[in-house]
Write an enzyme that holds these catalytic residues in place. Structure first.
Site, PDB file in Angstrom:
ATOM      1  N   CYS A  66       0.876  -1.169   0.000  1.00  0.00           N
ATOM      2  CA  CYS A  66       0.000   0.000   0.000  1.00  0.00           C
ATOM      3  C   CYS A  66       0.918   1.225   0.000  1.00  0.00           C
ATOM      4  CB  CYS A  66      -0.963  -0.012   1.182  1.00  0.00           C
ATOM      5  SG  CYS A  66      -0.137   0.113   2.782  1.00  0.00           S
ATOM      6  N   ARG A  67       0.442   2.344   0.495  1.00  0.00           N
ATOM      7  CA  ARG A  67       1.270   3.548   0.491  1.00  0.00           C
ATOM      8  C   ARG A  67       2.382   3.467   1.529  1.00  0.00           C
ATOM      9  NH1 ARG A  67       1.779   8.170   3.109  1.00  0.00           N
ATOM     10  NH2 ARG A  67       0.062   7.711   4.499  1.00  0.00           N
TER      11      ARG A  67
END
Length: 103
Positions: A66-67
């Protein structure tokens, strides 16, 4: 689930013929770039996220990002709960990724 450093994740992925790269970010985040060959399924979709992961080949080795690494850790736990045993979380997420990207 295993938390892998950026380097471990990249090295292991490169040598894994049974790999499936899963990007659990939002479509807006994906527009900023993504790791090559990644499939995007937004974890914020809730039940739709579950429906989509149920369709995946559970025998694959899942490399999830993810980020920043938080949502991907949650996603790994969800994948494990539906019978996907081999999940690898990218520590630090896409914002610290130094490998090749698309976009």
């Amino acid at each position: 689930m295993s938390d892998l450093s950026q380097e471990e994740w990249a090295d292991q992925l490169k040598n894994d013929a049974n790999a499936f790269v899963l990007d659990v970010r939002t479509p807006e985040e994906v527009e900023e770039g993504y790791i090559q060959n990644a499939t995007n399924i937004d974890i914020y979709l809730g039940q739709d996220f579950l429906n989509e992961i149920e369709k995946l080949d559970k025998s694959k080795n899942f490399y999830v990002y993810c980020r920043s690494g938080n949502r991907s850790a949650q996603a790994c736990a969800i994948l494990n709960s539906v019978g996907i045993e081999n999940t690898f979380n990218l520590e630090g997420g896409f914002m610290n990724w130094e490998g090749e990207t698309v976009g």
